[in-house]
Enzyme design. Structure first.
Site, PDB file in Angstrom:
ATOM      1  N   SER A 266       4.670   2.706   7.967  1.00  0.00           N
ATOM      2  CA  SER A 266       4.332   1.549   7.139  1.00  0.00           C
ATOM      3  C   SER A 266       5.514   1.149   6.270  1.00  0.00           C
ATOM      4  CB  SER A 266       3.129   1.870   6.247  1.00  0.00           C
ATOM      5  OG  SER A 266       1.966   2.015   7.011  1.00  0.00           O
TER       6      SER A 266
ATOM      7  N   ASP B 249       0.327  -7.721   1.620  1.00  0.00           N
ATOM      8  CA  ASP B 249       0.698  -6.302   1.666  1.00  0.00           C
ATOM      9  C   ASP B 249       2.217  -6.121   1.681  1.00  0.00           C
ATOM     10  OD1 ASP B 249       0.302  -3.601   1.590  1.00  0.00           O
ATOM     11  OD2 ASP B 249      -0.230  -3.382   3.704  1.00  0.00           O
TER      12      ASP B 249
ATOM     13  N   HIS C 177       0.808  -1.216   0.000  1.00  0.00           N
ATOM     14  CA  HIS C 177       0.000   0.000   0.000  1.00  0.00           C
ATOM     15  C   HIS C 177       0.845   1.272   0.000  1.00  0.00           C
ATOM     16  CE1 HIS C 177       0.404  -0.155   4.515  1.00  0.00           C
ATOM     17  NE2 HIS C 177       0.445   1.151   4.356  1.00  0.00           N
TER      18      HIS C 177
END
Length: 465
Positions: free
Chosen positions: A226, A152, A122
């Site tokens: 992230s 992911d 993402h």
């Protein structure tokens, strides 16, 4: 008066002497000594030595792990170009659309000295250009080698002349709840930020619709973290920081990381095969809970209950049956479904696993060979389809195609389940890989048709538009 006072004093002394003599010579002792064979007292006393540092709680040294990690974590900048009308007038009158650049940021982890970097999918999704900045402020343009939306995870590559500091993958299966960990990343564009916490839980799933198995930690993770590193006190990479649970969008005590064993397997698959090879057990099932166990007459509350076994799967060939309860896979104890899927996510088709299960109160061990994915959800339609089994080929009289096993509620009235798709817009469909690719090319607003065969051998056509 003086005579009365003297008499009272003599009486008090006499009473005290009498009571003391009784206690000493006549009253039995009423003490109880607890031996190792007797019942232990409810309240126990700890003999652990204390220290000025709090009985060892603050004795963990994070400096070496932090020093090793910060130079291996990078800042990832994602430039995307958004095409759309710049005003309401442009939208209604069809003026030329503007290209609006948008910048997103995240983190990444260098995993090899020649510039391979792992991050979240993402973080780099829909990118037009990717820029990676090292801890020494050098910037490089990055290439996407491959991605996996399910886990992911994405793999990037930058071209460098000198060897880079990098992190080695640790064994996330050996991570223990309560273990100290560090989260390293770039929250709010603040580079090389290190936060500490403990492992709060393992095999944590955030969605009942997806097979997830996260490491949960209370180390502070915020937007921009992230794709960054979760490391133990040795500086070993045990996870890729991925998500937080928050109503505000900022850290409130719950952060989640993709375990390193899953990330490592995804990266190796991308480098070797170009995509992720998923080894499947071939069962459908779920967690046990008191309500379900009572309804099914089961006393066990830990493990994965097998609701059904897929045809021609490794589970069927190994003899697993509906009603079995999986308790362990290899050396991994299984008390819930996310533990099972998390461990199997680190395996490939062809790998063999030892499954310990409970069947009617007896413990059995079965060796299961994992197989390729048997079913997929088709893009554009949401149909779930599977490859044809030997029985399906005989029943429908075809050698190629995919069988519909489930459809969204909006299609339920058309009676599509258990029919076989053999063609899409006149072109043959051979298997689930073929179907996924072909349906992925369909436009949401286009017109398409596909041909099916029912159990009577009759062809049916359906048009989508």
């Amino acid at each position: 008066m003086k005579k009365i006072a003297n008499l009272l004093l003599v009486s008090v002394f006499a009473g005290a002497i009498t009571l003391g003599a009784y206690k000493l010579f006549f009253e039995e002792e009423n003490y109880k000594f607890v031996t190792s064979e007797q019942e232990t007292p409810f309240v126990t006393t700890s003999n652990m030595g204390t220290s000025a540092k709090g009985a060892g709680i603050n004795e963990a040294d994070f400096t070496l792990a932090a020093e090793k990690t910060v130079n291996s974590v990078v800042h990832v900048k994602n430039l995307t170009i958004s095409k759309g009308p710049s005003s309401i007038a442009d939208f209604f009158y069809g003026f030329e659309r503007q290209q609006t650049p948008q910048v997103g940021t995240g983190s990444g982890v260098i995993i090899s000295p020649d510039g391979y970097i792992v991050t979240n999918n993402h973080v780099i999704a829909n990118s037009s250009q990717l820029e990676v900045t090292l801890n020494n402020n050098k910037s490089y343009e990055a290439e996407v080698i491959g991605t996996d939306a399910d886990s992911d995870i994405a793999l990037l590559k930058i071209d460098v002349e000198e060897e880079l500091p990098y992190l080695a993958f640790g064994d996330s299966d050996n991570t223990k709840i309560g273990e100290w960990v560090l989260a390293v990343g770039n929250p709010f564009n603040l580079t090389s930020t290190v936060t500490a916490g403990i492992v709060s839980a393992k095999a944590r799933s955030l969605s009942p619709r997806r097979a997830q198995s996260f490491i949960q930690t209370d180390a502070a993770v915020n937007p921009g973290n992230s794709g960054g590193a979760l490391v133990n006190t040795n500086g070993d990479l045990i996870g890729i920081n991925t998500a937080i649970t928050s109503q505000t969008g900022s850290y409130v005590g719950y952060a989640f990381a993709v375990p390193s064993n899953i990330a490592k397997k995804v990266v190796e698959d991308i480098m070797e095969f170009g995509n992720v090879q998923k080894g499947l057990l071939g069962i459908r099932g779920g967690d046990l809970n008191p309500e379900a166990a009572t309804e099914m007459g089961i006393d066990d509350l830990e493990g994965v209950y097998i609701a059904s076994v897929e045809e021609e799967s490794g589970a069927e060939e190994a003899g697993l049956k509906e009603g079995d309860i999986i308790k362990q896979v290899d050396d991994i104890q299984v008390s819930k479904f996310s533990q099972l899927t998390g461990y199997l996510s680190s395996k490939r088709p062809g790998d063999k696993v030892e499954v310990t299960l409970n069947r009617d109160g007896k413990s059995l061990v079965k060796n299961v060979v994992l197989k390729k994915q048997l079913s997929v959800v088709l893009p554009a339609t949401g149909f779930t389809v599977k490859n044809l089994s030997k029985k399906d080929r005989k029943t429908f009289g075809v050698s190629k195609g995919v069988k519909i096993t489930n459809v969204p509620e909006s299609y339920s009235r058309y009676g599509l389940i258990n029919k076989v798709i053999i063609e899409l817009d006149g072109e043959p469909i051979n298997n689930i890989d073929d179907a996924k690719e072909r349906f992925g090319q369909l436009s949401r607003y286009g017109r398409t048709s596909f041909t099916m065969i029912n159990e009577n051998g009759e062809k049916e056509h359906m048009i989508l538009q």
